[in-house]
Design a protein around this motif. Structure first.
Motif, PDB file in Angstrom:
ATOM      1  N   GLU A   1      -6.934   7.157   3.380  1.00  0.00           N
ATOM      2  CA  GLU A   1      -6.722   7.535   1.977  1.00  0.00           C
ATOM      3  C   GLU A   1      -6.424   6.313   1.107  1.00  0.00           C
ATOM      4  O   GLU A   1      -6.902   6.215  -0.023  1.00  0.00           O
ATOM      5  CB  GLU A   1      -5.573   8.545   1.874  1.00  0.00           C
ATOM      6  CG  GLU A   1      -5.940   9.923   2.377  1.00  0.00           C
ATOM      7  CD  GLU A   1      -4.728  10.817   2.636  1.00  0.00           C
ATOM      8  OE1 GLU A   1      -4.930  12.006   2.904  1.00  0.00           O
ATOM      9  OE2 GLU A   1      -3.580  10.297   2.592  1.00  0.00           O
TER      10      GLU A   1
ATOM     11  N   ASP B   1      -9.735   4.535   0.635  1.00  0.00           N
ATOM     12  CA  ASP B   1     -10.593   5.346  -0.229  1.00  0.00           C
ATOM     13  C   ASP B   1     -10.132   5.225  -1.684  1.00  0.00           C
ATOM     14  O   ASP B   1     -10.932   5.073  -2.593  1.00  0.00           O
ATOM     15  CB  ASP B   1     -10.531   6.803   0.224  1.00  0.00           C
ATOM     16  CG  ASP B   1     -11.576   7.638  -0.468  1.00  0.00           C
ATOM     17  OD1 ASP B   1     -12.777   7.359  -0.257  1.00  0.00           O
ATOM     18  OD2 ASP B   1     -11.198   8.545  -1.241  1.00  0.00           O
ATOM     19  N   PHE B   2      -8.808   5.256  -1.869  1.00  0.00           N
ATOM     20  CA  PHE B   2      -8.262   5.143  -3.223  1.00  0.00           C
ATOM     21  C   PHE B   2      -8.615   3.793  -3.844  1.00  0.00           C
ATOM     22  O   PHE B   2      -9.139   3.732  -4.957  1.00  0.00           O
ATOM     23  CB  PHE B   2      -6.742   5.329  -3.198  1.00  0.00           C
ATOM     24  CG  PHE B   2      -6.070   5.003  -4.500  1.00  0.00           C
ATOM     25  CD1 PHE B   2      -6.300   5.770  -5.630  1.00  0.00           C
ATOM     26  CD2 PHE B   2      -5.241   3.901  -4.608  1.00  0.00           C
ATOM     27  CE1 PHE B   2      -5.685   5.456  -6.844  1.00  0.00           C
ATOM     28  CE2 PHE B   2      -4.623   3.586  -5.815  1.00  0.00           C
ATOM     29  CZ  PHE B   2      -4.855   4.364  -6.929  1.00  0.00           C
ATOM     30  N   PHE B   3      -8.357   2.721  -3.092  1.00  0.00           N
ATOM     31  CA  PHE B   3      -8.621   1.406  -3.686  1.00  0.00           C
ATOM     32  C   PHE B   3     -10.114   1.186  -3.905  1.00  0.00           C
ATOM     33  O   PHE B   3     -10.520   0.605  -4.913  1.00  0.00           O
ATOM     34  CB  PHE B   3      -7.987   0.295  -2.850  1.00  0.00           C
ATOM     35  CG  PHE B   3      -6.517   0.170  -3.128  1.00  0.00           C
ATOM     36  CD1 PHE B   3      -6.084  -0.442  -4.302  1.00  0.00           C
ATOM     37  CD2 PHE B   3      -5.572   0.693  -2.268  1.00  0.00           C
ATOM     38  CE1 PHE B   3      -4.724  -0.532  -4.606  1.00  0.00           C
ATOM     39  CE2 PHE B   3      -4.214   0.603  -2.554  1.00  0.00           C
ATOM     40  CZ  PHE B   3      -3.796  -0.007  -3.724  1.00  0.00           C
TER      41      PHE B   3
ATOM     42  N   LEU C   1       0.858  -1.191   0.000  1.00  0.00           N
ATOM     43  CA  LEU C   1       0.000   0.000   0.000  1.00  0.00           C
ATOM     44  C   LEU C   1       0.896   1.244   0.000  1.00  0.00           C
ATOM     45  O   LEU C   1       2.104   1.144   0.179  1.00  0.00           O
ATOM     46  CB  LEU C   1      -0.913  -0.005   1.224  1.00  0.00           C
ATOM     47  CG  LEU C   1      -1.823  -1.228   1.292  1.00  0.00           C
ATOM     48  CD1 LEU C   1      -2.732  -1.148   2.510  1.00  0.00           C
ATOM     49  CD2 LEU C   1      -2.647  -1.381   0.033  1.00  0.00           C
TER      50      LEU C   1
ATOM     51  N   GLY D   1     -12.152   3.440  -4.713  1.00  0.00           N
ATOM     52  CA  GLY D   1     -12.438   4.200  -5.933  1.00  0.00           C
ATOM     53  C   GLY D   1     -11.972   3.462  -7.175  1.00  0.00           C
ATOM     54  O   GLY D   1     -12.674   3.410  -8.186  1.00  0.00           O
ATOM     55  N   VAL D   2     -10.789   2.879  -7.100  1.00  0.00           N
ATOM     56  CA  VAL D   2     -10.254   2.143  -8.244  1.00  0.00           C
ATOM     57  C   VAL D   2     -11.114   0.908  -8.540  1.00  0.00           C
ATOM     58  O   VAL D   2     -11.251   0.489  -9.683  1.00  0.00           O
ATOM     59  CB  VAL D   2      -8.782   1.767  -7.977  1.00  0.00           C
ATOM     60  CG1 VAL D   2      -8.294   0.771  -9.006  1.00  0.00           C
ATOM     61  CG2 VAL D   2      -7.911   3.013  -8.022  1.00  0.00           C
ATOM     62  N   TYR D   3     -11.737   0.341  -7.483  1.00  0.00           N
ATOM     63  CA  TYR D   3     -12.658  -0.779  -7.694  1.00  0.00           C
ATOM     64  C   TYR D   3     -14.038  -0.294  -8.138  1.00  0.00           C
ATOM     65  O   TYR D   3     -14.998  -1.031  -8.142  1.00  0.00           O
ATOM     66  CB  TYR D   3     -12.781  -1.636  -6.423  1.00  0.00           C
ATOM     67  CG  TYR D   3     -11.665  -2.643  -6.273  1.00  0.00           C
ATOM     68  CD1 TYR D   3     -11.582  -3.738  -7.134  1.00  0.00           C
ATOM     69  CD2 TYR D   3     -10.693  -2.500  -5.295  1.00  0.00           C
ATOM     70  CE1 TYR D   3     -10.556  -4.660  -7.014  1.00  0.00           C
ATOM     71  CE2 TYR D   3      -9.662  -3.421  -5.169  1.00  0.00           C
ATOM     72  CZ  TYR D   3      -9.601  -4.500  -6.031  1.00  0.00           C
ATOM     73  OH  TYR D   3      -8.582  -5.413  -5.921  1.00  0.00           O
ATOM     74  N   ARG D   4     -14.102   0.993  -8.442  1.00  0.00           N
ATOM     75  CA  ARG D   4     -15.289   1.599  -9.064  1.00  0.00           C
ATOM     76  C   ARG D   4     -16.490   1.708  -8.126  1.00  0.00           C
ATOM     77  O   ARG D   4     -17.623   1.715  -8.568  1.00  0.00           O
ATOM     78  CB  ARG D   4     -15.690   0.823 -10.327  1.00  0.00           C
ATOM     79  CG  ARG D   4     -14.645   1.006 -11.411  1.00  0.00           C
ATOM     80  CD  ARG D   4     -14.931   0.234 -12.645  1.00  0.00           C
ATOM     81  NE  ARG D   4     -14.193   0.761 -13.792  1.00  0.00           N
ATOM     82  CZ  ARG D   4     -12.873   0.754 -13.906  1.00  0.00           C
ATOM     83  NH1 ARG D   4     -12.137   0.273 -12.928  1.00  0.00           N
ATOM     84  NH2 ARG D   4     -12.269   1.238 -14.964  1.00  0.00           N
ATOM     85  N   LEU D   5     -16.236   1.731  -6.819  1.00  0.00           N
ATOM     86  CA  LEU D   5     -17.329   2.068  -5.907  1.00  0.00           C
ATOM     87  C   LEU D   5     -17.498   3.576  -6.017  1.00  0.00           C
ATOM     88  O   LEU D   5     -16.516   4.308  -6.089  1.00  0.00           O
ATOM     89  CB  LEU D   5     -16.983   1.697  -4.472  1.00  0.00           C
ATOM     90  CG  LEU D   5     -16.665   0.221  -4.225  1.00  0.00           C
ATOM     91  CD1 LEU D   5     -16.403  -0.025  -2.748  1.00  0.00           C
ATOM     92  CD2 LEU D   5     -17.790  -0.660  -4.712  1.00  0.00           C
TER      93      LEU D   5
ATOM     94  N   ARG E   1     -18.641   4.368  -1.700  1.00  0.00           N
ATOM     95  CA  ARG E   1     -17.206   4.248  -1.512  1.00  0.00           C
ATOM     96  C   ARG E   1     -16.816   4.653  -0.088  1.00  0.00           C
ATOM     97  O   ARG E   1     -16.119   3.935   0.616  1.00  0.00           O
ATOM     98  CB  ARG E   1     -16.485   5.134  -2.526  1.00  0.00           C
ATOM     99  CG  ARG E   1     -14.982   4.969  -2.529  1.00  0.00           C
ATOM    100  CD  ARG E   1     -14.299   5.924  -3.470  1.00  0.00           C
ATOM    101  NE  ARG E   1     -14.109   7.224  -2.867  1.00  0.00           N
ATOM    102  CZ  ARG E   1     -14.658   8.345  -3.304  1.00  0.00           C
ATOM    103  NH1 ARG E   1     -15.447   8.338  -4.359  1.00  0.00           N
ATOM    104  NH2 ARG E   1     -14.431   9.486  -2.689  1.00  0.00           N
TER     105      ARG E   1
END
Lengths: 381, 313
Positions: B96, B99-101, B88, B103-107, B112
């Motif tokens: 953070e 939150d980033f991951f 990470l 977001g990357v998983y498209r939640l 999210r």
């Protein structure tokens, strides 16, 4: 897709902002580099070339020549020497760049109508100084010859004004458009701006993906459904923001201290800078996708930037490069950037004259970004 | 019961080295499957192929019904992956990172943020969420990594040594979280080289040189160990071990404190012979008795057997 690009961009921004030391470097370096490069090249015009006189004749005529030399700004007479050996020694020690020799019998030869000579001893290692001293000598002698001829004609009853026209029927009248001072600095500043932007953006961008690879974070990222385009664009955006900030400071420095007329064509210059910076960031990303380590990325970046420095026409006219090398030059976005910015700042060119370069730069951006996306592998084969 | 993971002849070569050699693996939906084996056995390579990070050289693999060659990106959407090395962002806070991951998983948006804070609370990091990840202790980092693998509610979890180097309480904490995830119906494939952790799995695959040398539930594995086992309490223990090793029919000897564990093809007569040999060498024998193998015994026995096979081959 846009949402994920945003997440990557936000993450990168946070990381950039937290690395205070690098951030400071990123923001200060371009100002410093522009300033240093600019100042170093400002004195590109040679004045005050150290020289000595060896007056072996010591006659009234030879004294006229010596006085004539002292009126030129380009040579700085450091005094007279007594022997040729002395002049040669000074030249060998690099203390002077030229020795002006008036041989014995100079006046006598002139009076008797033999060919008289003014001799120059020049240091060829400095190939900038030698021709300048030679040019001065030619002008001195031409003036001397002319004055002497006029006097000779007058003695035969031709009035000086008529005599001058007889001897010099043609004059050159020159009018220099654009860069009337013929200043090298004005010519080279667009190149300096381009080089600074190029150096910074390529280096910054090239290490971003290898850095994640080295820290292991790329592994985690590759296990997510993020697409290559999302990752590439997400990484590009924050660095584009920083680069625009750099563009602003560099243009400010250029305008404030180097007389580059930035404000007159601001929108056009900004557009050129933005497209060039994007193409440069895309180049960095491409390097980033093919590098296994940060070290390798820096290596590749240096190998890219060195030819750019030499071949893109940033310092010297592209026309000075042989025809068979020029196709390589045309692969560098910096060539089009320097050319266009030069047209804008020196000739006041507008969109009608530089739109082609804008389109070419835009083309570079698209091709390089696409290439970067394609060369990035999410999975090891 | 349906299969979450299914491979046939899965093979991966790196140059001349074969890391995974024709692996046939079936993991049922909802089970905890443990990969056990020494370093270099091919556990990590297998996981990386199943996560879509590495292309197989040969064979097929289906994860959540999807083909790893064709649908790697679709697989990534429904699996969570925790790599062996902490991966990470150290310069982001725990929150953070999550939150980033997420977001990357498209939640998106609210979902999210809700998932991120829920998952953080679940792994017990809610009060540390504002701390930079690089400042967290090893155990907390592992829990955060697990949270990142869980944040998008994957149906399958791939965990590569999730407890490596952790102290017993931290390890217990992580296993609690794994049981919790399994109870929610998630399939878990976990690698370890702690034998006692393997006991916690429903199915164990012993990996050695890229293939399974043993497969089954811990009970099955113990019951099906192809060797008999004697526990010998004797003094001096080192001398006793030397004697036992020389004895015909003995395949291996391990020393545990004051006792020996002696492996043999069969124990008929062996007990008697061993007793005689020990006494003849002046070793004081307290007791010799047949015992049930532990998983560690099974592991030792299987590894030894595989090495002998390789030696012959």
């Amino acid at each position: 897709m846009l949402a994920v690009v945003g997440h990557v961009a936000r993450k990168e921004t946070r990381q950039i902002l937290r690395d205070r030391r690098s951030l400071l470097l990123i923001l200060v370096m371009p100002i410093l580099l522009t300033f240093l490069f600019g100042k170093a090249l400002e004195t590109g015009e040679l004045r005050q070339i150290p020289s000595v006189i060896l007056n072996q004749d010591g006659s009234p005529e030879s004294n006229v020549i010596v006085t004539a030399f002292s009126t030129y700004d380009e040579v700085q007479l450091q005094g007279e020497v007594a022997t040729l050996q002395e002049a040669q020694d000074l030249l060998a020690q690099g203390k002077i760049k030229a020795a002006i020799v008036i041989p014995q019998g100079f006046m006598r030869q002139i009076e008797t109508g033999e060919e008289a000579q003014l001799q120059l001893l020049l240091d060829g290692t400095d190939n900038n100084s030698a021709p300048i001293v030679e040019g001065v000598a030619r002008r001195v002698i031409q003036r001397y010859n002319t004055e002497r001829a006029i006097k000779g004609l007058w003695a035969r009853g031709v009035r000086p004004d008529r005599g001058r026209r007889l001897i010099q029927p043609v004059f050159v009248h020159r009018e220099i458009r654009y860069n009337p001072g013929l200043q090298y600095l004005s010519y080279v500043m667009p190149g300096v701006i381009g080089l600074t932007l190029q150096l910074l953006t390529v280096m910054l961008m090239a290490v971003t993906i290898p850095r994640e690879r080295e820290r292991g974070t790329l592994d985690q990222l590759m296990a997510t459904p993020i697409t290559r385009t999302e990752l590439i664009l997400g990484k590009l955006l924050p660095y584009f923001g920083i680069s625009l900030l750099n563009v602003a400071t560099i243009l400010f420095v250029a305008d404030r201290w180097f007389n580059v007329p930035v404000l007159e064509r601001l929108p056009l210059l900004l557009a050129l800078c933005a497209l060039f910076v994007l193409s440069s960031l895309a180049t960095g990303l491409l390097i980033s996708t093919v590098s296994r380590s940060q070290f390798q990325a820096v290596q590749i970046a240096v190998f890219y930037i060195l030819p750019v420095f030499m071949l893109s026409g940033a310092y010297a006219p592209i026309e000075a490069i042989p025809d068979y090398i020029r196709p390589i030059s045309s692969l560098f976005p910096l060539m089009y950037f320097s050319r266009a910015v030069r047209a804008v700042t020196l000739r006041g060119a507008g969109l009608p004259l530089v739109w082609k370069d804008l389109v070419i730069l835009g083309g570079f951006v698209l091709i390089l970004l696409y290439w970067a996306v394609l060369s990035f592998r999410k999975r090891v084969a | 019961m349906s299969l979450a993971i299914e491979t046939a002849n899965l093979t991966r070569r790196f140059g001349t080295v074969t890391a995974v050699a024709g692996l046939n693996l079936s993991v049922r939906t909802g089970e905890i499957f443990g990969f056990l084996g020494p370093n270099g056995a091919g556990k990590t390579t297998t996981i990386r192929m199943l996560c879509g990070l590495l292309l197989p050289s040969e064979g097929t693999a289906r994860v959540a019904g999807l083909d790893v060659r064709r649908d790697a990106e679709a697989i990534k959407r429904c699996v969570g992956y925790m790599p062996q090395r902490f991966s990470l962002y150290g310069d982001l806070t725990a929150e953070e990172n999550l939150d980033f991951f997420a977001g990357v998983y498209r939640l998106s948006g609210q979902e999210r943020r809700r998932r991120a804070s829920e998952t953080l609370a679940r792994v017990g990091l809610a009060d540390r969420r504002r701390e930079l990840t690089e400042h967290l202790s090893g155990g907390l980092k592992q829990r955060l990594a697990l949270a990142c693998a869980l944040v998008h509610s994957p149906s399958i979890l791939f965990l590569d040594e999730p407890t490596a180097g952790a102290d017993p309480p931290s390890r217990q904490r992580i296993w609690d979280l794994l049981y919790e995830a399994a109870a929610e119906g998630r399939t878990i494939l976990v690698t370890t080289h702690y034998v006692e952790e393997a006991e916690r799995c429903q199915t164990i695959g012993f990996m050695h040189r890229g293939r399974f040398i043993g497969l089954g539930s811990p009970e099955q594995c113990k019951a099906e160990m192809g060797e008999a086992l004697l526990e010998v309490d004797a003094l001096p223990v080192m001398q006793a071990a030397a004697v036992a090793r020389r004895l015909d029919g003995v395949t291996g000897v391990s020393i545990y404190g004051h006792t020996l564990r002696v492996f043999a093809k069969t124990t008929t007569h062996l007990r008697h012979h061993l007793q005689e040999a020990l006494v003849a060498q002046g070793v004081a024998v307290k007791s010799i008795r047949a015992v049930a193998p532990t998983l560690e015994d099974v592991f030792m026995s299987l590894t030894r057997g595989a090495q002998d096979d390789n030696g012959r081959g």
